[in-house]
Design a protein around this motif. Structure first.
Motif, mmCIF file in Angstrom:
data_model
loop_
_atom_site.group_PDB
_atom_site.id
_atom_site.type_symbol
_atom_site.label_atom_id
_atom_site.label_comp_id
_atom_site.label_asym_id
_atom_site.label_seq_id
_atom_site.Cartn_x
_atom_site.Cartn_y
_atom_site.Cartn_z
ATOM 1 N N GLY A 298 43.448 13.462 22.637
ATOM 2 C CA GLY A 298 44.747 13.747 23.211
ATOM 3 C C GLY A 298 45.623 12.520 23.274
ATOM 4 O O GLY A 298 45.185 11.411 22.949
ATOM 5 N N GLY B 197 43.995 17.604 31.209
ATOM 6 C CA GLY B 197 45.456 17.587 31.186
ATOM 7 C C GLY B 197 46.048 17.467 32.577
ATOM 8 O O GLY B 197 46.989 16.708 32.806
ATOM 9 N N THR B 198 45.476 18.195 33.530
ATOM 10 C CA THR B 198 45.938 18.123 34.917
ATOM 11 C C THR B 198 45.756 16.714 35.464
ATOM 12 O O THR B 198 46.656 16.167 36.110
ATOM 13 C CB THR B 198 45.180 19.139 35.781
ATOM 14 O OG1 THR B 198 45.539 20.457 35.330
ATOM 15 C CG2 THR B 198 45.509 18.992 37.247
ATOM 16 N N LEU C 221 48.286 14.285 33.766
ATOM 17 C CA LEU C 221 49.636 14.544 34.261
ATOM 18 C C LEU C 221 49.782 14.083 35.709
ATOM 19 O O LEU C 221 50.772 13.434 36.060
ATOM 20 C CB LEU C 221 49.967 16.028 34.134
ATOM 21 C CG LEU C 221 51.373 16.445 34.535
ATOM 22 C CD1 LEU C 221 52.436 15.692 33.740
ATOM 23 C CD2 LEU C 221 51.535 17.947 34.377
ATOM 24 N N VAL D 156 49.610 11.116 25.328
ATOM 25 C CA VAL D 156 50.776 11.385 26.156
ATOM 26 C C VAL D 156 51.655 10.142 26.130
ATOM 27 O O VAL D 156 51.162 9.022 26.060
ATOM 28 C CB VAL D 156 50.387 11.758 27.605
ATOM 29 C CG1 VAL D 156 49.686 10.609 28.312
ATOM 30 C CG2 VAL D 156 51.588 12.245 28.396
ATOM 31 N N GLN E 258 40.970 21.297 26.098
ATOM 32 C CA GLN E 258 41.850 22.038 26.997
ATOM 33 C C GLN E 258 41.052 22.900 27.955
ATOM 34 O O GLN E 258 39.952 23.347 27.647
ATOM 35 C CB GLN E 258 42.808 22.914 26.180
ATOM 36 C CG GLN E 258 43.755 22.114 25.331
ATOM 37 C CD GLN E 258 44.638 22.993 24.447
ATOM 38 O OE1 GLN E 258 44.692 24.199 24.585
ATOM 39 N NE2 GLN E 258 45.329 22.352 23.516
ATOM 40 N N PHE F 131 52.633 15.126 24.690
ATOM 41 C CA PHE F 131 51.463 15.408 25.521
ATOM 42 C C PHE F 131 50.663 16.498 24.819
ATOM 43 O O PHE F 131 51.001 17.671 24.889
ATOM 44 C CB PHE F 131 51.907 15.845 26.911
ATOM 45 C CG PHE F 131 50.802 15.896 27.940
ATOM 46 C CD1 PHE F 131 49.543 15.377 27.699
ATOM 47 C CD2 PHE F 131 51.039 16.472 29.165
ATOM 48 C CE1 PHE F 131 48.541 15.421 28.655
ATOM 49 C CE2 PHE F 131 50.045 16.528 30.144
ATOM 50 C CZ PHE F 131 48.798 16.001 29.874
ATOM 51 N N TYR F 132 49.619 16.076 24.126
ATOM 52 C CA TYR F 132 48.789 16.988 23.347
ATOM 53 C C TYR F 132 47.332 16.770 23.705
ATOM 54 O O TYR F 132 46.882 15.630 23.839
ATOM 55 C CB TYR F 132 48.950 16.736 21.843
ATOM 56 C CG TYR F 132 50.375 16.606 21.397
ATOM 57 C CD1 TYR F 132 51.279 17.666 21.539
ATOM 58 C CD2 TYR F 132 50.843 15.426 20.838
ATOM 59 C CE1 TYR F 132 52.601 17.539 21.142
ATOM 60 C CE2 TYR F 132 52.164 15.293 20.441
ATOM 61 C CZ TYR F 132 53.032 16.353 20.591
ATOM 62 O OH TYR F 132 54.339 16.232 20.195
ATOM 63 N N LEU F 133 46.605 17.857 23.841
ATOM 64 C CA LEU F 133 45.153 17.818 23.988
ATOM 65 C C LEU F 133 44.557 18.719 22.925
ATOM 66 O O LEU F 133 45.024 19.857 22.738
ATOM 67 C CB LEU F 133 44.709 18.318 25.361
ATOM 68 C CG LEU F 133 44.778 17.358 26.528
ATOM 69 C CD1 LEU F 133 44.330 18.043 27.808
ATOM 70 C CD2 LEU F 133 43.943 16.118 26.282
ATOM 71 N N LEU G 239 51.401 24.698 33.214
ATOM 72 C CA LEU G 239 50.893 23.428 33.746
ATOM 73 C C LEU G 239 52.033 22.637 34.369
ATOM 74 O O LEU G 239 51.920 22.131 35.488
ATOM 75 C CB LEU G 239 50.224 22.608 32.640
ATOM 76 C CG LEU G 239 49.828 21.171 33.014
ATOM 77 C CD1 LEU G 239 48.664 21.176 33.996
ATOM 78 C CD2 LEU G 239 49.474 20.388 31.753
ATOM 79 N N ALA H 42 51.597 25.583 27.935
ATOM 80 C CA ALA H 42 51.746 24.311 28.651
ATOM 81 C C ALA H 42 52.813 24.398 29.739
ATOM 82 O O ALA H 42 52.746 23.661 30.730
ATOM 83 C CB ALA H 42 52.090 23.194 27.671
#
Length: 155
Positions: A64, A92-93, A96, A66, A87, A80-82, A123, A120
């Motif tokens: 990932g 991701g949480t 972020l 960001v 995922q 912002f890629y996973l 999220l 997304a």
């Protein structure tokens, strides 16, 4: 939770991140009739700035990225890629949350755009982003800084 970490990006990461972008965005871009195999990678290459980008690694392998680009009026959350296998497990949480806590501490709003219909968006909404405006392809969102209270970190 799986073994993961985050590190500053380097210029050498650009091709792996461009490929990740193509994989992650493909379903949404195809749904919107906007997928172009060359363009999806080139747009990342053209905008990649390792000074404001971090790479997420799962088991020591890039999974990932960001970017948080500072600007005069806000910070812009970008790229912002996973990877699909990363995922849904809280990575991701966590990523972020860490970025938003930093922006809250600095009193800086965060802006982003997300493809229309992208999962997304949920999220981002869970983390306080609200819709500013939209077009047929993107939803443009903003999150105002949350006041850092006593006992919740540095002021």
């Amino acid at each position: 939770m799986v073994d993961w970490g985050i590190r500053p990006a380097t210029g050498a990461d650009v091709e792996a991140v461009a490929e990740l972008r193509a994989v992650v965005l493909r379903p949404d871009l195809e749904r919107l009739g906007r997928y172009d195999e060359r363009r999806v990678r080139q747009r990342l290459r053209d905008a990649f700035d390792p000074d404001h980008t971090w790479v997420v690694e799962v088991g020591g392998v890039l999974a990932g990225c960001v970017a948080l680009r500072p600007a005069e009026d806000a910070h812009y959350l970008e790229h912002f890629y996973l990877a699909p296998h990363a995922q849904g497990g809280g990575i991701g949480t966590a990523v972020l949350r860490g970025l938003l806590e930093r922006c809250d501490h600095d009193g800086v709003p965060v802006r982003l755009n997300v493809l229309q219909g992208s999962a997304a968006r949920r999220l981002y909404e869970r983390h306080g982003f609200v819709l500013e405006y939209e077009d047929p392809v993107d939803a443009f969102m903003v999150r105002e800084p949350v006041a850092v209270g006593r006992g919740r970190g540095p002021r």
